[in-house]
Write a protein that holds these residues in place. Structure first.
Motif, mmCIF file in Angstrom:
data_model
loop_
_atom_site.group_PDB
_atom_site.id
_atom_site.type_symbol
_atom_site.label_atom_id
_atom_site.label_comp_id
_atom_site.label_asym_id
_atom_site.label_seq_id
_atom_site.Cartn_x
_atom_site.Cartn_y
_atom_site.Cartn_z
ATOM 1 N N ASP A 9 -29.647 -101.929 22.726
ATOM 2 C CA ASP A 9 -29.980 -103.316 23.053
ATOM 3 C C ASP A 9 -29.010 -104.165 22.249
ATOM 4 O O ASP A 9 -29.155 -104.305 21.035
ATOM 5 C CB ASP A 9 -31.437 -103.617 22.651
ATOM 6 C CG ASP A 9 -31.788 -105.116 22.762
ATOM 7 O OD1 ASP A 9 -30.941 -105.900 23.237
ATOM 8 O OD2 ASP A 9 -32.917 -105.469 22.364
ATOM 9 N N GLU A 149 -32.055 -106.343 30.901
ATOM 10 C CA GLU A 149 -33.068 -106.238 29.853
ATOM 11 C C GLU A 149 -34.520 -106.155 30.337
ATOM 12 O O GLU A 149 -35.261 -105.291 29.872
ATOM 13 C CB GLU A 149 -32.885 -107.388 28.850
ATOM 14 C CG GLU A 149 -31.613 -107.219 28.036
ATOM 15 C CD GLU A 149 -31.123 -108.495 27.361
ATOM 16 O OE1 GLU A 149 -31.873 -109.488 27.356
ATOM 17 O OE2 GLU A 149 -29.999 -108.483 26.852
ATOM 18 N N ASP A 172 -39.618 -112.271 28.516
ATOM 19 C CA ASP A 172 -38.723 -111.938 27.398
ATOM 20 C C ASP A 172 -38.155 -113.208 26.783
ATOM 21 O O ASP A 172 -37.288 -113.855 27.360
ATOM 22 C CB ASP A 172 -37.588 -111.034 27.909
ATOM 23 C CG ASP A 172 -36.633 -110.605 26.793
ATOM 24 O OD1 ASP A 172 -36.686 -111.180 25.688
ATOM 25 O OD2 ASP A 172 -35.831 -109.684 27.033
HETATM 26 MG MG MG Z 1 -33.434 -109.332 23.587
#
Ligand code: MG
Ligand code: ADP
Length: 577
Positions: A9, A149, A172
């Motif tokens: 990530d 993501e 998110d």
């Molecule tokens: Mg993030």
């Protein structure tokens, strides 16, 4: 055993790395025991080894000009972030972070791993994805897949939580980006039903507001005019206070040593913080409502709402999410780790270490062709899951026409000229009466986002195909947002123009047809009937001059009704003759 692949990530604020080990996805800690690495790089004066992570974050207040944070906001942009020889851009900064993460993995696993899956925000465009890929290569990694993501996050939750056919929203809220998506799990396959977001919205915005407030309280005046050093220190104090307020009701804020200023000390209450943060958090609401509308689901129907990103630890954020979705969010995964965990799962799938899961995407904007009168004719609506195949039949507008131009468009506006052209080509057919041609146009969008437009003369004539790569699916987030907001802004004008255009085409067809019918069969009508028709024709002509779509449409309908018997007479005559 196949070769291992890292899951990474690469966040705006924080980055994480992991790998599937003995069948389990795990995140790896650095030598200080931390799995979350701040995405900050310090480039020492004189060109020593770059410093990455927490150590660099601490350097920021002392050397703001040689320390880069939030480089991800500049990916693909080409700006110089640190002057020098050679100059440093976002790709080089990201490469340093990735090199650092690969090092963390190598130490933890006892062997170097050369391949990686890297996540990017859902709306990163081609250029930004490619820049991320290049950063990986600069760090000596083979980037086997770029994954968005929210999809990665859903994978992380999906592993141990979701039942068949569950629909979930992934909210998110990180440091630099905001995304919200609705996904459905079907037979181990995630489908993205819809996705919305803003790459310029995150916890950083809250930090800036709070820092400016604290700076003003410290007697500093306008925050924009503060020295880079003061800016960095107040931002740091603001971030620490904000994070502490996720647990505590009130926190002390202390800045004892200030560049030329008085030491500053105060106490900040959660209520005051929330008042300040609310406008930023509220900006996520419209995106949530839009994503629900696009996915055609009510918040209460969702099987879960999962929170991702460090900013979702803020109680106010959770309250807002619960309110817009009409249900309490699920926090069963660590919100700052879910994306990384999903990247690891995807890496495990690709390396063969985990079971297969297929990922599907959606069209960010509607796709269609230009129709008569310059109108947009949508064939694949916005937010349609790909792969998809949709078609429509078209005909010739005028007699004797030998070919039709197929203009492929993308966008949400009613008029073709306001949408973006993706390409165009021609399809030929034998000439005939108006409306005699039959041209089928089919759009097929494959899983890689490649759009093929097929035009076929269904009377056995030719097939023409136009292939459009990337453009249909990879659209820059900002451009998508601008297109959608413009379509909302111009909704009334656009609709009026569509109604007008359609009505005018109808009048252009109707008036000569009525004149001709009166000539052929008018004798069979009563005077009253002829007068009535004459009046209706005059009304259509007046409406044409008036320029109002709704009035013209109504006048057309009246003329249509008034000439019903005339039309029937004509048909009879044709049958008799
Ligand atoms: Mg993030
Ligand atoms: P990104 O995906 O942008 O890299 P993260 O998901 O790591 O970001 O989230 C980072 C953001 O989360 C930062 O703005 C940080 O201040 C915020 N954050 C982290 N922990 C907390 C907390 N306990 N309370 C409030 N905000 C937090």
């Amino acid at each position: 055993m196949s070769e291992a692949i890292l899951g990474i990530d690469l966040g705006t604020t924080n980055s994480l790395v992991g790998v599937v080990d003995s069948g389990f996805p795990i995140l790896l800690a650095d030598e200080t025991g931390s799995r979350i690495v701040p995405s900050v790089v310090h480039f020492p004066d004189g060109g020593g080894e770059p410093v990455v992570g927490e150590a660099a974050r601490r350097m920021r207040a002392l050397h703001p000009d040689r320390t880069v944070a939030s480089a991800k906001r500049h990916m693909g942009g080409g700006e110089v972030l640190v002057a020098g020889d050679p100059p440093v851009g976002a790709e080089e900064v990201s490469a340093e972070i990735l090199r650092h993460l690969a090092g963390v993995a190598e130490r933890a696993m006892g062997a170097a791993i050369g391949k990686a899956v890297i996540t990017v925000p859902a709306y990163f465009n081609d250029g930004q994805r490619n820049a991320t890929r290049r950063a990986g290569e600069m760090a000596g990694l083979e980037v086997v897949r770029i994954v968005s993501e929210p999809t990665a996050a859903a994978l992380a939750y999906g592993l141990d939580k979701l039942a068949e056919r569950s629909r979930v929203a992934v909210y998110d809220f990180g440091g630099g980006t905001f995304d919200v998506s609705v996904l459905e799990l079907n037979g181990g396959v995630f489908q993205v039903l819809a996705t919305e977001g803003d790459t310029g919205l995150g916890g950083d915005d809250i930090d800036r507001l709070l820092a400016a407030r604290l700076y003003a309280m410290a007697g500093g005046g306008a925050f924009e005019e503060a020295s880079p050093m003061e800016v960095a220190r107040f931002l740091e104090a603001a971030r620490a206070a904000k994070e502490a307020l996720s647990e505590a009701d009130a926190v002390p804020v202390r800045l004892p040593f200030r560049e030329g200023g008085e030491p500053f000390e105060t106490e900040l209450a959660r209520g005051d913080f929330e008042e300040l943060a609310r406008p930023v958090v509220d900006r996520t609401r419209a995106h949530c409502r839009n994503v629900l509308a696009a996915a055609e689901v009510e918040g209460g129907e969702l099987d879960a709402v999962v929170l991702v990103g460090g900013s979702t630890r803020i109680p106010l954020v959770r309250a807002v999410v619960a309110e817009v979705f009409g249900q309490a969010p699920d926090l069963s995964q660590n919100p700052d780790e879910a994306v990384a965990l999903g990247a690891v799962v995807q890496a495990g799938v690709l390396s063969g270490a985990l079971r297969d899961v297929v990922l599907l995407d959606v069209t960010p904007l509607s796709l269609g062709v230009e129709a008569f009168g310059g109108l947009m004719n949508v064939i694949v609506p916005r937010n349609t899951t790909i792969p998809v195949k949709r078609g429509e039949l078209f005909t010739n507008a005028v007699a004797g026409q030998r070919a039709m131009k197929i203009r492929v468009l993308q966008g949400e506006r009613e008029m073709a000229r306001d949408n973006w052209p993706l390409g165009e080509f021609e399809i030929g057919f034998p000439p005939g009466a108006k409306g005699s041609a039959r041209v089928g146009v089919q759009f097929s969008l494959d899983a890689d986002g490649i759009l093929s437009v097929l035009a076929r003369d269904t009377a056995g004539g030719e097939d023409r195909v136009l292939e459009i790569r990337d453009a249909a699916v990879d659209v820059d987030d900002e451009r998508v947002e601008r297109m959608v907001s413009e379509s909302v802004e111009h909704a009334f004008d656009d609709m009026n123009e569509r109604v007008w255009t359609e009505a005018k085409m109808k009048s252009d067809e109707l008036l000569p047809a009525v004149a001709q019918a009166l000539e052929v069969a008018g004798g069979a009508l009563s005077d009253d009937e002829r007068q009535e028709i004459g009046g209706r024709v005059a009304a259509v002509e007046a409406a044409l001059a008036g320029g109002r779509g709704a009035a013209l449409k109504a006048a057309n309908a009246e003329l249509d009704r008034a000439t019903e018997r005339l039309a029937a007479l004509l048909v009879e005559r044709a049958l008799d003759g």
